[in-house]
Motif scaffolding. Structure first.
Motif, PDB file in Angstrom:
ATOM      1  N   TRP A 159       0.917  -1.249   0.175  1.00  0.00           N
ATOM      2  CA  TRP A 159       0.030   0.049   0.009  1.00  0.00           C
ATOM      3  C   TRP A 159       0.837   1.366   0.158  1.00  0.00           C
ATOM      4  O   TRP A 159       0.539   2.282  -0.480  1.00  0.00           O
ATOM      5  N   VAL A 160       1.964   1.309   0.672  1.00  0.00           N
ATOM      6  CA  VAL A 160       2.834   2.388   0.927  1.00  0.00           C
ATOM      7  C   VAL A 160       4.357   2.071   0.657  1.00  0.00           C
ATOM      8  O   VAL A 160       4.870   1.047   1.057  1.00  0.00           O
ATOM      9  N   TYR A 161       4.953   2.554  -0.067  1.00  0.00           N
ATOM     10  CA  TYR A 161       6.768   2.448   0.017  1.00  0.00           C
ATOM     11  C   TYR A 161       7.114   3.659   0.683  1.00  0.00           C
ATOM     12  O   TYR A 161       6.835   4.947   0.646  1.00  0.00           O
ATOM     13  N   ALA A 162       7.976   3.505   1.567  1.00  0.00           N
ATOM     14  CA  ALA A 162       8.567   4.402   2.652  1.00  0.00           C
ATOM     15  C   ALA A 162      10.154   4.387   2.416  1.00  0.00           C
ATOM     16  O   ALA A 162      10.764   3.425   2.384  1.00  0.00           O
ATOM     17  N   ARG A 163      10.633   5.607   2.597  1.00  0.00           N
ATOM     18  CA  ARG A 163      12.107   5.861   2.339  1.00  0.00           C
ATOM     19  C   ARG A 163      12.365   6.500   3.553  1.00  0.00           C
ATOM     20  O   ARG A 163      12.123   7.734   3.639  1.00  0.00           O
ATOM     21  N   THR A 164      13.295   6.149   4.371  1.00  0.00           N
ATOM     22  CA  THR A 164      13.756   6.915   5.679  1.00  0.00           C
ATOM     23  C   THR A 164      15.239   7.273   5.412  1.00  0.00           C
ATOM     24  O   THR A 164      16.049   6.313   5.352  1.00  0.00           O
ATOM     25  N   ILE A 165      15.566   8.495   5.713  1.00  0.00           N
ATOM     26  CA  ILE A 165      17.138   8.855   5.529  1.00  0.00           C
ATOM     27  C   ILE A 165      17.445   9.224   7.241  1.00  0.00           C
ATOM     28  O   ILE A 165      16.879  10.215   7.693  1.00  0.00           O
ATOM     29  N   VAL A 166      18.505   8.808   7.693  1.00  0.00           N
ATOM     30  CA  VAL A 166      18.943   8.850   9.069  1.00  0.00           C
ATOM     31  C   VAL A 166      20.226   9.413   8.990  1.00  0.00           C
ATOM     32  O   VAL A 166      21.130   8.301   8.825  1.00  0.00           O
ATOM     33  N   PRO A 167      20.727  10.686   9.275  1.00  0.00           N
ATOM     34  CA  PRO A 167      22.066  10.983   9.215  1.00  0.00           C
ATOM     35  C   PRO A 167      22.765  10.159  10.420  1.00  0.00           C
ATOM     36  O   PRO A 167      22.267   9.801  11.410  1.00  0.00           O
ATOM     37  N   ALA A 168      24.040   9.978  10.209  1.00  0.00           N
ATOM     38  CA  ALA A 168      24.865   9.376  11.042  1.00  0.00           C
ATOM     39  C   ALA A 168      24.891  10.014  12.564  1.00  0.00           C
ATOM     40  O   ALA A 168      24.777   9.487  13.425  1.00  0.00           O
ATOM     41  N   THR A 169      24.730  11.418  12.486  1.00  0.00           N
ATOM     42  CA  THR A 169      24.719  12.149  13.647  1.00  0.00           C
ATOM     43  C   THR A 169      23.444  11.990  14.476  1.00  0.00           C
ATOM     44  O   THR A 169      23.442  12.253  15.845  1.00  0.00           O
ATOM     45  N   THR A 170      22.452  11.508  13.829  1.00  0.00           N
ATOM     46  CA  THR A 170      21.216  11.161  14.510  1.00  0.00           C
ATOM     47  C   THR A 170      21.198   9.842  15.350  1.00  0.00           C
ATOM     48  O   THR A 170      20.598   9.581  16.468  1.00  0.00           O
ATOM     49  N   LEU A 171      22.202   8.853  14.777  1.00  0.00           N
ATOM     50  CA  LEU A 171      22.322   7.564  15.189  1.00  0.00           C
ATOM     51  C   LEU A 171      23.117   7.695  16.700  1.00  0.00           C
ATOM     52  O   LEU A 171      24.020   6.498  16.578  1.00  0.00           O
ATOM     53  N   THR A 172      22.845   8.231  17.747  1.00  0.00           N
ATOM     54  CA  THR A 172      23.656   8.117  18.887  1.00  0.00           C
ATOM     55  C   THR A 172      22.692   8.219  19.997  1.00  0.00           C
ATOM     56  O   THR A 172      21.441   8.518  19.863  1.00  0.00           O
ATOM     57  N   GLY A 173      23.024   7.819  21.167  1.00  0.00           N
ATOM     58  CA  GLY A 173      22.250   7.827  22.238  1.00  0.00           C
ATOM     59  C   GLY A 173      20.990   6.837  22.038  1.00  0.00           C
ATOM     60  O   GLY A 173      21.206   5.819  21.469  1.00  0.00           O
ATOM     61  N   ARG A 174      19.720   7.198  22.539  1.00  0.00           N
ATOM     62  CA  ARG A 174      18.644   6.193  22.413  1.00  0.00           C
ATOM     63  C   ARG A 174      18.175   5.898  20.921  1.00  0.00           C
ATOM     64  O   ARG A 174      17.650   4.852  20.589  1.00  0.00           O
ATOM     65  N   GLN A 175      18.851   6.782  19.841  1.00  0.00           N
ATOM     66  CA  GLN A 175      18.493   6.926  18.747  1.00  0.00           C
ATOM     67  C   GLN A 175      19.142   5.732  17.991  1.00  0.00           C
ATOM     68  O   GLN A 175      19.000   5.226  16.842  1.00  0.00           O
ATOM     69  N   ARG A 176      20.258   4.981  18.511  1.00  0.00           N
ATOM     70  CA  ARG A 176      20.902   4.024  17.952  1.00  0.00           C
ATOM     71  C   ARG A 176      19.867   2.951  17.482  1.00  0.00           C
ATOM     72  O   ARG A 176      20.165   1.988  16.516  1.00  0.00           O
ATOM     73  N   THR A 177      18.664   2.614  18.384  1.00  0.00           N
ATOM     74  CA  THR A 177      17.939   1.718  17.997  1.00  0.00           C
ATOM     75  C   THR A 177      17.356   1.663  16.508  1.00  0.00           C
ATOM     76  O   THR A 177      16.799   0.713  16.037  1.00  0.00           O
TER      77      THR A 177
END
Length: 179
Positions: free
Chosen positions: A95-113
């Motif tokens: 039903w939906v195609y989704a594309r997520t872009i996560v900068p490396a700087t976001t993937l720290t702390g709790r956002q590593r998950t």
């Protein structure tokens, strides 16, 4: 999947419009509620599918975002980001195609998950995080490479603990057929 290739082609027309200018996009009435809903798309799809819903990962890895994506995230155009592409499938149909872009700087702390979502929906994490903020929605009519098929998409920045990620959701024709 033609949409995955289409969104990343340099010559693909991805003109994003703010929802403040709806006359510029002329979105068909059937798609307007999907394009403008600021709530959890996952939750809405689960309800529509009567629970027959799943997330299928198409790809996930480190790549360069498109120029438009990098600009939206205020990233250097040569910088890599974690890019996750999924299909949201209801009643056995994409039903939906989704594309997520996560900068490396976001993937720290709790956002590593965010690296470990697997087949879980991103929305289930975003909309339960008390630090989440959502930026304005942008919409676009995307003409696929066959030049005969148009699909509608929306994108917005999300912030988790003030760290950005960009989510683009393309609404596929099968979604309009759901009763």
């Amino acid at each position: 999947m033609p949409i995955a290739r289409a969104l990343t082609q340099p010559n693909f027309d991805t003109r994003w419009s703010s929802l403040r200018r709806p006359s510029m996009t002329q979105a068909p009435q059937a798609w307007r509620s999907w394009l403008t809903d600021s709530g959890s798309l996952t939750k809405r799809l689960i309800e529509l599918s009567k629970g027959d819903f799943r997330v299928e990962v198409v790809s996930q890895g480190w790549q360069r975002p498109t120029r438009s994506e990098a600009k939206a995230l205020r990233m250097n155009s040569r910088e890599n980001a974690l890019i996750r592409e999924v299909q949201l499938i209801g009643q056995g149909q994409p039903w939906v195609y989704a594309r997520t872009i996560v900068p490396a700087t976001t993937l720290t702390g709790r956002q590593r998950t965010l690296k470990l979502l697997g087949n879980r929906s991103l929305g289930s994490m975003l909309f339960t995080d008390p630090t989440m903020r959502r930026g304005p929605l942008q919409i676009s009519r995307l003409r696929l490479q066959d030049k005969r098929t148009d699909v509608w998409a929306r994108r917005s920045l999300f912030y988790l603990s003030d760290k950005p990620l960009l989510v683009c959701e393309v609404f596929l024709p099968a979604l309009q057929q759901v009763k």
